[in-house]
Design an enzyme around this catalytic site. Structure first.
Site, PDB file in Angstrom:
ATOM      1  N   LYS C  59      73.910 -11.558 -16.310  1.00 11.12           N
ATOM      2  CA  LYS C  59      72.643 -11.013 -15.806  1.00 11.12           C
ATOM      3  C   LYS C  59      71.791 -10.538 -16.982  1.00 11.12           C
ATOM      4  O   LYS C  59      72.315  -9.942 -17.932  1.00 11.12           O
ATOM      5  CB  LYS C  59      72.958  -9.851 -14.851  1.00 11.12           C
ATOM      6  CG  LYS C  59      71.759  -9.300 -14.083  1.00 11.12           C
ATOM      7  CD  LYS C  59      72.212  -8.205 -13.103  1.00 11.12           C
ATOM      8  CE  LYS C  59      71.073  -7.639 -12.279  1.00 11.12           C
ATOM      9  NZ  LYS C  59      71.546  -6.594 -11.330  1.00 11.12           N
ATOM     10  N   SER C 134      69.890  -6.984  -6.715  1.00 11.37           N
ATOM     11  CA  SER C 134      69.083  -7.483  -7.814  1.00 11.37           C
ATOM     12  C   SER C 134      69.759  -8.560  -8.653  1.00 11.37           C
ATOM     13  O   SER C 134      69.084  -9.216  -9.437  1.00 11.37           O
ATOM     14  CB  SER C 134      68.706  -6.316  -8.719  1.00 11.37           C
ATOM     15  OG  SER C 134      69.871  -5.799  -9.349  1.00 11.37           O
ATOM     16  N   SER C 158      73.690  -4.191  -5.731  1.00 16.89           N
ATOM     17  CA  SER C 158      73.058  -5.323  -6.412  1.00 16.89           C
ATOM     18  C   SER C 158      73.984  -6.460  -6.816  1.00 16.89           C
ATOM     19  O   SER C 158      73.515  -7.517  -7.232  1.00 16.89           O
ATOM     20  CB  SER C 158      72.311  -4.839  -7.657  1.00 16.89           C
ATOM     21  OG  SER C 158      71.075  -4.278  -7.284  1.00 16.89           O
TER      22      SER C 158
END
Lengths: 96, 470, 476
Positions: C59, C134, C158
């Site tokens: 990420k 997210s 997330s």
């Protein structure tokens, strides 16, 4: 409970975020709506309940006073939008 | 006419004597080229995290104990949020609701009587970076100092005069030094003082509006600034005016305090517990290990008890390294008074202090050896001074210098008797005068003998032989 | 069948990496899961280790030295970190191949992937839908078979919520289990790095590799890392959150999925008990105070002085305000404002402090629940993936998508989301298991049991062609 426009502007100043007039109105409306749904929290009886800052880690890790390599200055300054004489350059500030 | 009194509270920031910063492994050394002692943590790079320096905590615990503070086994770092270019993260890590140390006390001596000053708290925090003024109206930021560990010692508003404030600061500096926690250097800013000063009519319990005096970098200036401020506020109130709550600084050139730029906005620091730093729980092992080193007052008392004058005791405790040096010399067998005199007269002339460190021209053990050679009669006091000078330059042991240069005293009675006889026969008229009663001529004869022996004759033997023969 | 982790030879690894690079080139145009692909770095020889041959995506709020780390924000559009995050160091040391950085909601603030400054990511199961957030890019990349596994970060769900939306497994470990050093902070007391993979065992293997004490994170637990490999569930007591299942507003297909999962566990020898978390009803309020408060302070460092984009303005104050006005997107500004407000003078006790007290009540609820069960089962999200654009104008409806993931976040507990079926139109459904602190393996074992029974749940059907086989021992 709602937040006034003046209060919204004050918060924006504290947070150092420029908001134009339209953004300020939108922000005021959205913040007020969010604060509104948090009313449940204000109504709870929480007297005598301790706060939890960290749920699982109860004591702070420490380090020994052993020097570690600093960044090469070139790398420290590499990402700065503006540098001068090996310093990070910003518009003039007054002494505190 | 209304009488006014001042109420003074002091906030002292002392840099903790560590090798590395409060929350990262960068060096705390002073004076490095800009932005060379920086890393992702102290530059506030994305993703970097603070980890507290164990040594910094220990030193602040030590100072807390020296000041009889209540020690909190659990304290909490908090964030003080504001934007400023010298603040890498947009917040300063400090302690707010739960400091490391609570209430304590420091006793100072003023005009011969003790005065106890309350300590409100001692907390840990990190220093900010340094803003330098660049050419072309820009400010340049150097983060070498950012994150250097500080302890902030906050006093109760117990002080009433500038002289008390100065005495408190000097005493606090001494405590810092003898705890090995801070080097007490005001010029380099490792010991900094802010003063809160207000005025009220004598007898009034409520405090007046306070003014904060900032950035004062000497004890004398602290005293002058407070004196000026007391006078300024008193005159203002006496004339029916009002004191404005503000921050002022001291101009030594003008000997007055000057208002600093008005605040753009009311500060709202939004303190909250730092979520990167769970509660600081002092390890049992640390609590057991951290003790307060012997403080200056105790050392002075000990020195006086062992025969030193209070003046000598004061000089020899003006820096912890001087006291350690003196103790080492005495521990090696030297007479306390002799050692004290010799160190004051000879050693300290060549000593250099640098913060908490001091460099001496000759190790304490060597001075002890030298004084032992005086005590056992190998050399006399005068020769000792010469030998010490040579020890300073050559770094050699005293015995070697004495041996090599044949500086040992002559104690052989036969050899000295020969010189004595020679001196007496060379000075018949003085001998006659002596025998007529001018006994103070003995010194003359001693001098002649010493001269003839290049000072090496044992003065005691010389005296004895002269008396026998005269 | 390869029964061990890793590969036999380095050239096998390179070939495998090339296949993933080809897949990214072919499919990521429509998915927008990756922000940067490091083809050159990925093809360089990796160190030998238990993750040898594993192709992992990271990420883009996790720092990688010498590579961009943008956090999905214009503020850091060109930011290159001078150091590797702890987890990145661990991946490299374990022999993993790092293929690139994945898209995300800006600074990990969002539940749909639509808050990225670099465009929304799409759900591989339905390109018209959001992948969740997210960790949108990580979940989509794993679901579309653009990598073997990925790292995400989970503050309020997330990792778990996008895993649920994309039909993959996502683990959020106990707070303190994985070092946050190098994870760009959103809300420090909640942030944890987690793993995503197409099967439970792979997600667990990756978690084992990145877990453990790190002296550079003062919140890192100094506990030995267990082997997170799943075990049997015979005798395991599964607490079912009956209240959550009966809650109004749940998609009935989600509820049916959880009931299916519960039955599967029973069939494997686990027992079911009813549990409740009464204070969890206030989790949304507590979370949306605590996280913004911490974020308002954590994001203060983005001032355009030491790194990042700077807007030029007349004076210092205007430079700050313009830099942050242009650098941050609307959701980030909203949360910074909310947090600044809640911490400001006069409101601290009413908001932040009360939220932290509520956290204590939620912790106590879990403690009581765990007195009668070993793992708690409930939905990950109230509904399957929603459509792109559906909630962008309504921040509050977006916040409610996190309702089931927030309690475990507030209590710092380990949780896993794993698929438990599909809707008729092919949207993944997911179950969430929450375990006591540092008992990740219990949640992992329960998830593996429903995977055995109801799975396998593999790559999104649209991307099934030419997928390299899994390297995880025992994976389907």
């Amino acid at each position: 409970m709602t937040i006034s426009l003046e209060e919204t502007q004050h918060i924006a100043t504290l947070a150092r975020i420029a908001l134009d007039d339209d953004e300020l109105v939108t922000m005021q409306r959205e913040l007020s709506a969010i604060i509104e749904i948090m009313a449940d929290l204000r109504e709870l009886d929480l007297d005598g309940v301790p706060a939890t800052l960290h749920a699982t880690i109860t004591s702070c890790g420490l380090r020994e006073d052993q020097p570690r390599a600093s960044l090469p200055r070139r790398e420290a300054l590499a990402g700065a939008p503006r540098t001068r004489d090996f310093g990070f350059a910003v518009p003039k500030v007054m002494d505190k | 006419m209304t009488e006014y009194e001042a109420v003074i509270g002091l906030e002292v920031h002392g840099q903790l004597n560590t090798r590395t910063k409060m929350f990262c492994g960068c060096s705390t050394a002073f004076g490095a080229p800009p932005n060379t002692h920086v890393c992702p943590v102290c530059l506030g790079m994305p993703g970097a995290l603070p980890v507290p320096n164990r040594r910094a905590i220990e030193l602040a615990v030590r100072v807390g104990r020296a000041l009889d503070c209540e020690l909190f086994a659990t304290s909490q770092f908090a964030r003080k949020n504001y934007f400023y270019p010298d603040l890498a993260k947009g917040y300063q890590i400090s302690q707010f609701e739960l400091p490391l140390n609570g209430k304590g006390e420091l006793t100072v001596e003023l005009d011969g009587s003790p005065l106890a000053i309350g300590i409100t708290r001692i907390h840990l925090e990190e220093d900010a970076a340094k803003n330098m003024h660049g050419v072309g109206g820009e400010t340049l930021v150097d983060f070498n100092r950012a994150g250097v560990p500080l302890m902030e010692v906050v006093s109760e508003p117990d002080l009433r005069t500038a002289a008390q404030a100065e005495a408190y600061l000097k005493k606090l500096r001494e405590v810092f030094l003898f705890c090995g926690a801070n080097d007490g250097n005001l010029e380099e800013g490792s010991f900094r003082c802010d003063a809160n000063v207000s005025i009220r009519p004598v007898g009034q319990a409520r405090f007046g509006t306070r003014v904060e005096l900032k950035n004062i970098n000497s004890f004398r200036f602290v005293r002058l600034a407070i004196e000026f401020e007391i006078a300024r506020q008193t005159a203002l109130i006496a004339a029916g005016g009002e004191v404005v709550q503000e921050t002022r600084t001291y101009s030594d050139a003008r000997n007055e305090t000057i208002s600093m730029r008005g605040k753009e906005e009311a500060h709202d620091y939004r303190y909250f517990p730092d979520p990167d730093l769970p509660p600081l729980v002092l390890p049992e092992e640390m609590l057991a290990r951290v003790t307060v080193p012997e403080q200056a007052d105790a050392i002075r008392a000990r020195f006086v008890a062992s025969g030193l004058s209070s003046g000598a005791a004061m000089v020899l405790t003006s820096h912890p390294a001087f006291a350690r040096y003196t103790d080492t010399v005495i521990a090696a067998g030297a007479n306390a008074k002799t050692a004290a005199n010799f160190i004051q007269a000879e050693v300290l002339r060549h000593a250099r202090t640098d913060g908490l460190e001091a460099t001496f021209p000759v190790p304490a053990e060597r001075v002890a050896e030298l004084l032992a050679l005086v005590a056992d009669g190998t050399i006399n006091g005068k020769i000792a001074k010469d030998v010490f000078s040579q020890m300073v330059t050559s770094r050699r042991p005293p015995a070697a210098i004495i041996e090599e240069q044949g500086l040992a005293q002559v104690t052989d009675r036969g050899a000295i008797a020969q010189v004595v006889d020679q001196v007496l026969s060379d000075n018949p008229s003085q001998v006659a005068k002596y025998r007529e009663g001018k006994t103070n001529l003995l010194g003359f004869f001693v001098g002649q003998v010493m001269k003839a022996t290049q000072g090496q004759a044992n003065p005691k033997v010389v005296n004895e032989l002269l008396r026998e023969r005269l | 069948m390869n029964r061990r982790n890793g590969l036999q030879t380095p050239s096998e690894g390179t070939a495998r990496t090339r296949r993933y690079l080809d897949r990214i080139a072919r499919h990521d145009g429509e998915l927008n899961a990756f922000l940067h692909v490091d083809g050159e770095g990925a093809l360089a020889p990796a160190a030998p280790g238990p993750l040898s041959g594993w192709v992992v995506a990271v990420k883009d709020n996790i720092c990688t030295r010498g590579q961009k780390t943008t956090c999905g924000s214009n503020m850091l559009a060109n930011f290159v970190s001078p150091y590797d995050a702890h987890v990145v160091t661990r991946l490299r040391a374990n022999g993993a191949t790092l293929i690139g950085k994945t898209n995300l909601d800006e600074f990990a603030m969002g539940s749909s992937g639509e808050n990225s400054a670099f465009g929304a990511t799409r759900n591989p199961h339905d390109l018209a839908r959001v992948p969740g957030g997210s960790s949108s890019g990580s979940a989509a990349a794993v679901a579309a078979g653009l990598c073997d596994a990925a790292l995400g970060s989970d503050t309020g769900g997330s990792v778990r919520q996008p895993a649920a939306f994309c039909g993959v497994t996502g683990i959020k470990p106990t707070h303190g289990r994985v070092s946050r050093y190098g994870l760009v902070a959103f809300a420090s007391s909640l942030d944890q790095i987690g793993t995503l993979a197409r099967d439970v065992r792979s997600a667990a293997t990756l978690l084992t590799a990145i877990s453990g004490h790190d002296p550079r994170d003062a919140t890192s637990a100094s506990r030995a890392v267990d082997d997170f490999a799943p075990q049997g569930v015979r005798g395991l007591r599964i607490g079912v959150l009956k209240g959550d299942l009966e809650r109004e507003g749940n998609d009935e297909r989600v509820v049916a999925g959880i009931q299916r999962a519960a039955k599967a566990l029973e069939a494997e020898g686990a027992t079911l008990v009813d549990v409740a978390l009464p204070s969890a009803a206030h989790a949304v309020s507590a979370y949306y105070l605590i996280a913004p408060c911490e974020a308002s302070s954590n994001l203060a460092r983005f001032d355009g002085i030491r790194y990042g984009a700077r807007a030029s303005a007349a004076d210092l104050r205007a430079t700050y305000e313009e830099t942050r006005a242009r650098g941050f997107g609307p959701e980030v500004k909203r949360r910074i404002m909310l947090g600044t407000y809640a911490l400001s003078s006069g409101y601290y006790d009413a908001y932040y402090l009360r939220a932290q007290k509520l956290r204590t009540l939620i912790r106590r609820d879990y403690e009581s629940a765990f007195a009668s069960c070993d793992v708690i089962l409930g939905p990950t999200a109230p509904a399957p993936a929603f459509s792109l654009g559906e909630r962008t104008d309504d921040p509050l409806s977006m916040y409610l998508a996190d309702i089931y993931t927030l309690p475990a976040s507030l209590a710092g507990l380990p949780a896993i989301s794993t698929p438990c079926g599909f809707t008729e139109d092919g949207l993944p459904l997911a179950a969430q298991f929450v375990a006591p602190a540092f008992e990740e393996r219990l949640a992992i074992s329960a998830a593996a049991a429903i995977e055995r029974s109801l799975g396998p749940f593999d790559v999104a059907p649209r991307y099934a062609d030419g997928l390299p086989r899994s390297l995880s021992a025992g994976a389907a």
